[in-house]
Design an enzyme around this catalytic site. Structure first.
Site, mmCIF file in Angstrom:
data_model
loop_
_atom_site.group_PDB
_atom_site.id
_atom_site.type_symbol
_atom_site.label_atom_id
_atom_site.label_comp_id
_atom_site.label_asym_id
_atom_site.label_seq_id
_atom_site.Cartn_x
_atom_site.Cartn_y
_atom_site.Cartn_z
ATOM 1 N N TYR A 117 0.845 -1.200 0.000
ATOM 2 C CA TYR A 117 0.000 0.000 0.000
ATOM 3 C C TYR A 117 0.877 1.245 0.000
ATOM 4 O O TYR A 117 2.067 1.198 0.329
ATOM 5 C CB TYR A 117 -0.957 0.008 1.203
ATOM 6 C CG TYR A 117 -0.299 0.346 2.525
ATOM 7 C CD1 TYR A 117 -0.192 1.667 2.962
ATOM 8 C CD2 TYR A 117 0.226 -0.656 3.338
ATOM 9 C CE1 TYR A 117 0.420 1.974 4.167
ATOM 10 C CE2 TYR A 117 0.832 -0.357 4.544
ATOM 11 C CZ TYR A 117 0.930 0.966 4.957
ATOM 12 O OH TYR A 117 1.540 1.270 6.146
ATOM 13 N N CYS A 118 0.268 2.359 -0.371
ATOM 14 C CA CYS A 118 0.939 3.663 -0.332
ATOM 15 C C CYS A 118 -0.118 4.698 0.035
ATOM 16 O O CYS A 118 -0.982 4.424 0.863
ATOM 17 C CB CYS A 118 1.618 3.967 -1.668
ATOM 18 S SG CYS A 118 0.492 4.028 -3.086
ATOM 19 N N ASN A 119 -0.072 5.873 -0.578
ATOM 20 C CA ASN A 119 -1.101 6.878 -0.312
ATOM 21 C C ASN A 119 -2.344 6.672 -1.175
ATOM 22 O O ASN A 119 -3.470 6.729 -0.690
ATOM 23 C CB ASN A 119 -0.544 8.284 -0.556
ATOM 24 C CG ASN A 119 0.401 8.739 0.541
ATOM 25 O OD1 ASN A 119 0.190 8.447 1.713
ATOM 26 N ND2 ASN A 119 1.456 9.447 0.170
#
Length: 250
Positions: free
Chosen positions: A112-114
């Site tokens: 995941y990231c932003n």
């Protein structure tokens, strides 16, 4: 050769070439998709997607032990708040650090990231390097996760950290009888997870507190508790003594 003979020969050549091309086209059409010249099927896995609700469910209880969660944002973004149990490997470094997570090539990896963009890039890198079960989860800007600020690290990183830093308070949060029977990591003190608040005098806030247990679950609970009590430098081993081969001493 007269003109009739030349015409006949030319027609025969055209007929033979047409037959060869027809057979070649039929073979190409019948070739299975995703195969190489040797006929072996492509092994690049399909990247899955996951909602925030699904990730929260996966990350709860014993289910968290089934997967490796990776935050592919920068170190600064990770420290500003990350999903519990997630380790940090920046998307720009992930290909160079494949060896750190190679044991998960056949196991589920969640990224995941932003927003899902960088984690999508990281997911492509992993499947192209032979990872079989890779999921790109909803980002922290898209779903309201309950974020933590301490560091989650895998067993090997935790081991290296405590070997290279003498100014660390290493805490085994397993029950006392288990710690005494099985032994502890060299230099560790035993404070069972349900006795932490009554032993805060052993945990100075100006030092790094390194926590471990059996599977990383109870130590994560302690890390969150200490964070809520104002501790800033906390490291949790996501893999405990039942999952990583720490050297224990009695």
């Amino acid at each position: 050769m007269n003109s009739k003979g030349l015409k006949f020969t030319s027609l025969m050549l055209i007929l033979v070439l047409t037959m060869i091309l027809t057979v070649a086209c039929e073979q190409a059409e019948n070739e299975p998709a995703g195969t190489t010249e040797t006929g072996s099927e492509s092994e690049i896995a399909e990247i899955k997607t996951m909602t925030g609700d699904e990730l929260v469910e996966q990350n709860s209880g014993k289910k968290k032990d089934e997967v490796l969660i990776i935050d592919v944002r920068s170190v600064e973004e990770y420290k500003a708040g990350h999903i519990q149990h997630a380790i940090n490997i920046n998307v720009d470094e992930i290909e160079d650090r494949i060896s750190e997570i190679e044991d998960y090539k056949e196991k589920p990896v969640i990224l995941y990231c932003n927003s899902g963009k960088k984690s999508g890039t990281a997911a492509e890198i992993l499947v192209n390097n032979g990872f079989k079960d890779v999921t790109n989860a909803e980002g922290v800007k898209e779903y309201e996760y309950d974020l933590v600020h301490y560091d989650d690290v895998r067993g090997a990183t935790f081991e290296k950290l405590i070997e290279e830093n003498s100014d660390i308070v290493l805490v085994d949060v397993r029950p006392a009888d288990q710690a005494n029977k099985e032994g502890m990591i060299s230099g560790a003190i035993n404070i069972p997870f349900d006795e932490i608040e009554s032993n805060l005098d052993k945990l100075p806030k100006d030092k790094t507190i390194a926590l471990y247990c059996n599977t990383g679950t109870k130590s994560a609970e302690v890390a969150k508790l200490l964070e809520d009590l104002g501790y800033k430098n906390i490291v949790n081993a996501t893999e405990g003594v039942k999952e990583y081969s720490f050297k224990l001493e009695k």
